[in-house]
Motif scaffolding. Structure first.
Motif, PDB file in Angstrom:
ATOM      1  N   ALA A 137     -26.757 -27.694  22.381  1.00 49.58           N
ATOM      2  CA  ALA A 137     -26.271 -28.907  21.732  1.00 49.58           C
ATOM      3  C   ALA A 137     -26.646 -30.098  22.591  1.00 49.58           C
ATOM      4  CB  ALA A 137     -24.761 -28.844  21.537  1.00 49.58           C
ATOM      5  N   LEU A 138     -26.889 -31.196  21.921  1.00 47.28           N
ATOM      6  CA  LEU A 138     -27.309 -32.412  22.611  1.00 47.28           C
ATOM      7  C   LEU A 138     -26.543 -33.604  22.059  1.00 47.28           C
ATOM      8  CD1 LEU A 138     -29.406 -34.121  24.346  1.00 47.28           C
ATOM      9  CD2 LEU A 138     -30.796 -34.192  22.268  1.00 47.28           C
ATOM     10  N   LEU A 139     -26.123 -34.480  22.960  1.00 46.95           N
ATOM     11  CA  LEU A 139     -25.618 -35.799  22.564  1.00 46.95           C
ATOM     12  C   LEU A 139     -26.351 -36.784  23.453  1.00 46.95           C
ATOM     13  CD1 LEU A 139     -22.031 -36.927  21.780  1.00 46.95           C
ATOM     14  CD2 LEU A 139     -23.420 -38.247  23.390  1.00 46.95           C
ATOM     15  N   ALA A 140     -27.032 -37.711  22.841  1.00 48.73           N
ATOM     16  CA  ALA A 140     -27.824 -38.646  23.645  1.00 48.73           C
ATOM     17  C   ALA A 140     -27.760 -40.032  23.037  1.00 48.73           C
ATOM     18  CB  ALA A 140     -29.273 -38.170  23.730  1.00 48.73           C
ATOM     19  N   ASP A 141     -28.019 -40.996  23.881  1.00 49.07           N
ATOM     20  CA  ASP A 141     -27.879 -42.390  23.473  1.00 49.07           C
ATOM     21  C   ASP A 141     -29.131 -43.168  23.877  1.00 49.07           C
ATOM     22  OD1 ASP A 141     -26.804 -44.679  22.569  1.00 49.07           O
ATOM     23  OD2 ASP A 141     -25.438 -44.982  24.260  1.00 49.07           O
TER      24      ASP A 141
END
Lengths: 760, 162, 284
Positions: free
Chosen positions: C198-202
């Protein structure tokens, strides 16, 4: 004699489908008996061991336990097996694999049976075990059976391949391997038994061959044949594994001794542990062709692991080499296949009997040759395809239906279109597309041995017709097809027939539902019986209608004068008159395909009377960074001779392709880790692509209405087509099935498609 | 709080009120098959991997083999026997017949239940929705396509009605 | 052998917690049953009691507050999948639910069960980790909140005490940041993750990555955040070179944490492939 065959080629509603849709209690485990005892098998937990003692005393004291049986309790012959009798119903003196049955508990309920099975103390003395067939053939290897570990060798020799290789422009030699597979029919093995009012043993079971079961029970129990009745229950798939005696023997043994209703329902785990697997094969193939791609010579060394028991190992070890050339003419052939005992789970029949394994090898070889010669894979197959007038590796002259050319022709537009457009349409950075071909041939019926079928047809005094057949319908739809064949001959609608199927008290032997033989062989037997009855009806009609026999036909339950259809006589009147005059209205039909046994040294002979042919095209996408494969489409052309029931043929093709996708990509039974359906993956609906069946009808002169068979052929070309598609996508070939995540990713890395650098 | 080795369970099965006693070691599947003698619901694996035991609980498809019997309390349950009434085929069943979606028939009841669950939620499902809805039902005979065709056709015939 | 656990059905959470206070060590909570009933069948369930928490209202509900996105431990995978609130605030969690088991499993399996079972391949955990989910646990003594990353003690060993129940999870909403979940299975449904991520990036306006959170499933003894990789990516442009370097670091980190096993040969490559797949939409 003219017959109305309007029923042939019609996809009528399946016999038995409505009851299945309504959830009626048709399957063995659904039977409601009067307080049945529950049977539980204690399997061996050793690979190979002498049994020094079986102490059942503590188990017998478990509340609810009625009896515990061991080999001592088997009244007559304790060995079973359809080809070679080597598998004990209950182990005597020693166990040869972890699935061997050691003892059988009969109890009032499942909890008591399970508890008791755990309290049976078996004292084993371990013996060295062998798990690799090549190891098993070495001198020092532990003997699985007294007679030695080599069960059987089949040789096929024609011409002089070694010399012919010298003249070849290209020769390819590779080693191929396949794994143990599990049939994974949805219905775990089950059966039920009771004594009828005359004291006969009635066994209702999930089976592919009730008449074989009957003979085994008679042999095990030493009772008169008429004392045993086997009734085939609805059978939830078989694919070869329900040809063995899986639960029937246990039920018979308990019934014999206890004389009260019993049930034996395997859990999925028991089915996995105690029933047959597909033989893993190691195959070294060497194939040579001239500069035009003509196959000149091939040799193959094959070895198959039959595990602890023979089961159908001989058939597998015969079929694989006989089919090793693929559907191609090759003048110089030398193939040898050895079938070897090990202490692995026993391997038996599974859809295709070794031919799916062989096809993986010969179709990989075809693509390798094409690549070496810069030829198109379809073209090299077309150039070599068998035709009428050609001779096979066993020296058989093909003179009937040979539809491989038509299959190749039929897939051609799909194949070319896929190469031209679809192949180049991928936009994902990690995905590569590939198109692959797989072709096959498959002999219908058993290999070079007699394998007759019989059937009976009977008209009662009121003109009602009943067809009796021992042919087990295991989901493929044979009952419907046989009804169509009889109805077509008799000029009635199939639903006017009463069908009595797979009940040894009423039906005669139709042989096994295996080898894709039932439409062709039992279809012919049924047709033969129906024709005899039809002849009586027509002959009687001459008297009644005062018209010559050649001017009469059977239509809608009447004998009809062709030139004036209103001039007719209902079957009921003819039947009543015939009955009064003592004219027989019950007829037996019989058919046994003409074969010539294979020479033990050269394999020369006629193994089968006819062959089915097929070619699949698979469109696949490979994620070169993870090894995931998606099959997008399969085009499946099958020469079936004649499709008696086209929807069933299509159903077989689609179902076969699904099994082929599993064989290609995900299925592997590891004897040391596979326990349940959690550990063994078969394709789900989401894994299956669109399958486009193309039915080719190259009519077989000896087939009923031209029909051959399709059950096993459906599966055989799929895996090679998928593997060739993966090769096309990643430019590296996989030689060991299944092409799972690990192997596909490795192939991708090897060919440089995995674009990142290695991790330090 | 009391604990029970067996507990009274009341639920609605195919429109009828049912009362039984069962323990947590029993599953909804054994209750339906053994206690209530409805044999349409099949056991293919006993661990939620094949879907042959699929039933509807409050309209949703579940594996009966993974549901402890006491969890049936107060629920509305439908099995394949509740689909066609008085021996008459439900449109889904008719569609299976017509599209030759039945081969050996062992997976059929579970598939019908998954299909019914889908149609209750999505009266006119797309091909993709049908495939997803039956992805927990293994079939070894058909390759699924004739089943998917049957469900889409059956959904059309049902027209979203109950 | 089948064990015969006794059954208890609490009406309220408090009743459940009281029960666990006395019997917790001998009790296995039962919700969707998709793990419990399999263990029961296999003879692996040793508990004396099954505590049926599937009807506890206190474990239900999905809501958004200033604390974050709250998901009850008893919420089923299907309910999450169909929740517009989750779709908006944690789309990667939705995606993990789409590929979870089968429809029948999703209809009963709960997020609490998936987390509490502490499987290395639990599909919902990597998305929860990138949302810095906190697990709220309750016992008769009261509630405590633990960062999910600190909950697991090892494969199939959660840090949930015998007298505790998982009550809910609180997720930091995506707030418009990019999130995704990717999974490799041996087939396309009914598949245990061979590997998941899973990835959360900004991504910032100047093309550099602000926040980067990456969690790996089935690659480490328990699903975990890959902090070294996050640190490597943070502040960098997501160009091809950086992402490829990141993928190699990802593989190194996984091997460093897990050690070499027979499966490493595949996984150290596949993890790079999965990493590239999940980052691909951010690559310039």
């Amino acid at each position: 004699m003219k017959s109305n065959n309007g029923m042939i080629g019609k996809s009528i509603p399946r016999i038995g489908a409505i009851e299945r849709l309504l959830g009626k209690p048709l399957f063995s485990a659904d039977m409601e008996l009067d307080h049945p005892l529950v049977l539980k098998v204690l399997p061996s937990d050793r690979h190979h061991a002498r049994i020094l003692d079986i102490d059942t005393a503590e188990a017998a004291r478990v509340e609810g336990v009625v009896e515990i049986f061991t080999a001592e309790d088997i009244p007559r012959n304790h060995l079973t097996g359809i080809i070679n009798k080597d598998r004990p119903l209950l182990a005597k003196n020693k166990v040869r694999s972890k699935g061997d049955a050691v003892a059988l508990v009969a109890a009032l309920n499942i909890h008591a049976a399970e508890t008791a099975a755990k309290k049976i103390h078996v004292v084993y003395e371990d013996l060295p075990s062998v798990h690799d067939p090549e190891e098993a053939l070495k001198n020092h290897a532990s003997k699985v059976h007294e007679k030695g570990n080599l069960l059987f060798t089949r040789k096929i020799k024609k011409g002089n391949p070694e010399k012919a290789f010298e003249a070849c422009a290209v020769v390819v030699e590779k080693t191929y391997r396949t794994s143990f597979l599990e049939h994974t029919y949805l219905e775990p093995d089950a059966g039920a038994g009771y004594l009828d009012p005359d004291g006969n043993l009635v066994i209702i079971a999930s089976t592919q061959n009730p008449h074989y079961d009957h003979s085994e029970l008679v042999s095990l129990l030493g009772v008169a044949p008429e004392k045993v009745r086997i009734v085939q229950a609805a059978t939830g798939g078989g694919f070869g594994s329900k040809l063995d005696l899986n639960v029937q023997g246990f039920i018979g043994l308990a019934l014999y001794h206890l004389k009260r209703p019993v049930m034996c329902t395997f859990t999925r785990e028991e089915t996995y542990r105690m029933t047959a697997k597909r033989h893993p094969l190691k195959m070294v193939f060497k194939t040579g062709a001239d500069e035009n791609g003509h196959l000149m010579a091939m040799t193959a060394k094959m070895i198959c692991d039959t595990g602890a028991y023979g089961s159908y190992g001989l058939a597998v070890a015969s079929r694989a080499p006989v089919h090793a050339t693929g559907p191609y003419e090759i003048d110089h052939v030398d193939v040898e296949c050895r079938c070897v005992y090990t202490n692995n789970p026993f391997a038996g029949a599974m859809r295709g009997f070794g031919v799916p394994q062989a096809a993986f090898a010969h179709e990989s070889q075809m693509d390798l040759l094409a690549e070496a010669l810069g030829m198109d894979p379809l073209e090299i197959r077309r150039v070599n395809a068998l035709k009428a007038g050609h001779k096979t590796a066993t020296g058989q002259l093909l003179n009937g239906s040979v539809g491989i050319d038509q299959c190749l022709e039929a897939v051609k537009p799909h194949y070319e279109n896929a190469l031209k457009t679809w192949l180049h349409g991928e936009t994902d950075f990690a995905k590569q597309r590939g198109v692959g071909l797989g072709a096959m041939w498959y002999g219908i019926g058993n290999t070079g041995v007699q394998n007759p079928s019989t059937a009976h047809i009977e008209m009662d005094g009121e003109g009602r017709i009943t067809l009796y057949t021992g042919c087990a319908d295991i989901g493929q739809g044979s009952t419907t097809v046989l009804s169509q064949i009889a109805a077509a001959v008799l000029g009635i609608s199939p639903d006017m027939l009463c069908m009595v199927v797979g009940d040894t008290a009423f039906t005669s032997n139709a042989g096994a539902t295996s080898a894709s033989r039932q439409t062709y062989i039992s279809g012919n037997a049924v047709k033969n019986a129906a024709e005899k009855l039809a002849d009586v009806l027509l002959t009687e009609g001459v008297d009644l209608l005062k018209r010559p026999k050649t001017d009469l036909m059977l239509e809608n339950g009447f004998v009809v004068y062709k030139k004036d259809p209103d001039h007719r006589m209902p079957f009921s009147k003819i039947a009543a008159r015939a009955a009064k005059r003592g004219i027989p209205l019950r007829w037996q039909g019989y058919f046994d395909p003409e074969t010539v046994p294979l020479d033990p040294e050269t394999g020369e002979g006629v193994p089968y009377a006819t062959y089915a042919f097929a070619c699949h095209v698979a469109l696949v996408t490979v994620d070169v960074l993870t090894g995931e494969v998606t099959v997008h489409k399969i085009i499946a052309a099958h020469d079936v001779g004649r499709a008696i029931h086209p929807a069933s043929v299509e159903g077989q093709i689609r179902g076969g392709a699904a099994m082929g996708v599993g064989f290609a990509l995900m299925e592997e039974y590891d004897p040391s880790t596979t326990r349940s359906l959690k550990d063994y993956h078969i394709p789900t609906a989401m894994d299956m692509p669109e399958i486009i069946p193309i039915i080719i009808e190259s009519s077989e002169p000896t087939g009923p209405f031209g029909a051959k068979g399709v059950g096993e052929p459906a599966l055989i070309p799929t895996a090679p087509a998928v593997i060739n598609g993966i090769t096309n996508a990643v430019s590296a070939r996989i030689y060991h099935l299944p092409a799972n995540l690990e192997r596909v990713l490795e192939a991708s890395i090897q060919s440089g498609k995995f674009t990142m650098k290695e991790v330090a | 709080m009391d604990t029970y080795s067996v507990i009274p369970i009341r639920f609605t099965l195919n429109g009828d009120k049912v009362s039984i006693e069962a323990g947590a070691h029993e599953t909804a599947l054994t209750v339906i098959r053994e206690r209530l003698s409805l044999k349409g619901t099949k056991e293919g694996c006993g661990m939620g991997e094949c879907g042959a035991c699929t039933i509807l609980v409050d309209g949703k498809s579940v594996n009966a083999c993974l549901m402890a019997a006491p969890q049936l309390e107060g629920r509305t349950v439908m099995t394949v026997e509740g689909l066609g009434r008085e021996g008459k085929l439900h449109p889904l069943q008719e569609a299976f017949l017509e599209h030759h979606g039945v081969q050996c028939g062992f997976c059929t009841p579970g598939l019908l239940m998954s299909a019914q669950s889908l149609i209750l939620e999505t009266p006119r499902p797309t091909h993709k929705q049908v495939v997803e809805a039956i992805s927990g039902n293994l079939c070894r005979c058909t390759g699924y396509q004739q089943i998917v065709d049957a469900i889409q056709y059956g959904a059309d015939k049902t027209g979203g009605e109950e | 052998m089948l064990t015969h656990p006794a059954y208890a059905r609490p009406e309220t959470l408090y009743e459940a917690l009281l029960f666990l206070k006395t019997h917790g060590i001998d009790t296995r909570p039962l919700a969707g049953g998709t793990d419990v009933m399999v263990d029961l069948r296999a003879g692996k369930l040793k508990s004396e009691y099954l505590l049926d928490i599937s009807r506890l209202k206190e474990l239900q509900g999905i809501g958004l507050s200033k604390d974050g996105l709250s998901i009850g431990a008893g919420v089923t995978i299907s309910e999450i999948y169909n929740s517009p609130l989750v779709a908006k605030n944690a789309p990667s969690l939705i995606k993990s639910c789409a590929f979870f088991g089968s429809p029948q499993i999703r209809n009963v399996a709960t997020i609490g069960g998936n987390v509490g079972n502490a499987s290395p391949s639990a599909d919902t955990v990597p998305p929860l980790l990138v949302h810095e989910a906190r697990a709220v646990l309750a016992s008769e003594n009261g509630e405590r909140t633990v960062a999910l990353a600190n909950l697991f003690e090892g494969p199939y060993r959660s840090g949930i005490r015998p007298d505790e129940l998982l009550i809910r999870f609180i997720l930091e909403p995506a707030d418009g940041r990019f999130t995704d979940f990717q999974k490799i299975g041996r087939r396309k449904a009914l598949a245990i993750s061979r590997m998941s991520m899973a990835l959360l990036a900004d991504p910032k306006e100047d093309g550099t990555l602000g926040t980067v959170r990456l969690a790996l499933g089935s690659g480490t003894p328990t699903p975990m955040r890959m902090e070294a990789v996050e640190a490597f990516l943070k502040g960098k442009r997501a160009d091809r070179q950086t992402v490829e370097a990141g993928s190699r670091l990802m593989a190194e980190e996984m091997v460093r944490i897990t050690g070499r096993r027979p499966s490493t040969e595949y996984k150290e490559k596949a993890v790079q492939g999965l990493f590239l797949r999940i980052l691909a939409p951010l690559v310039e």
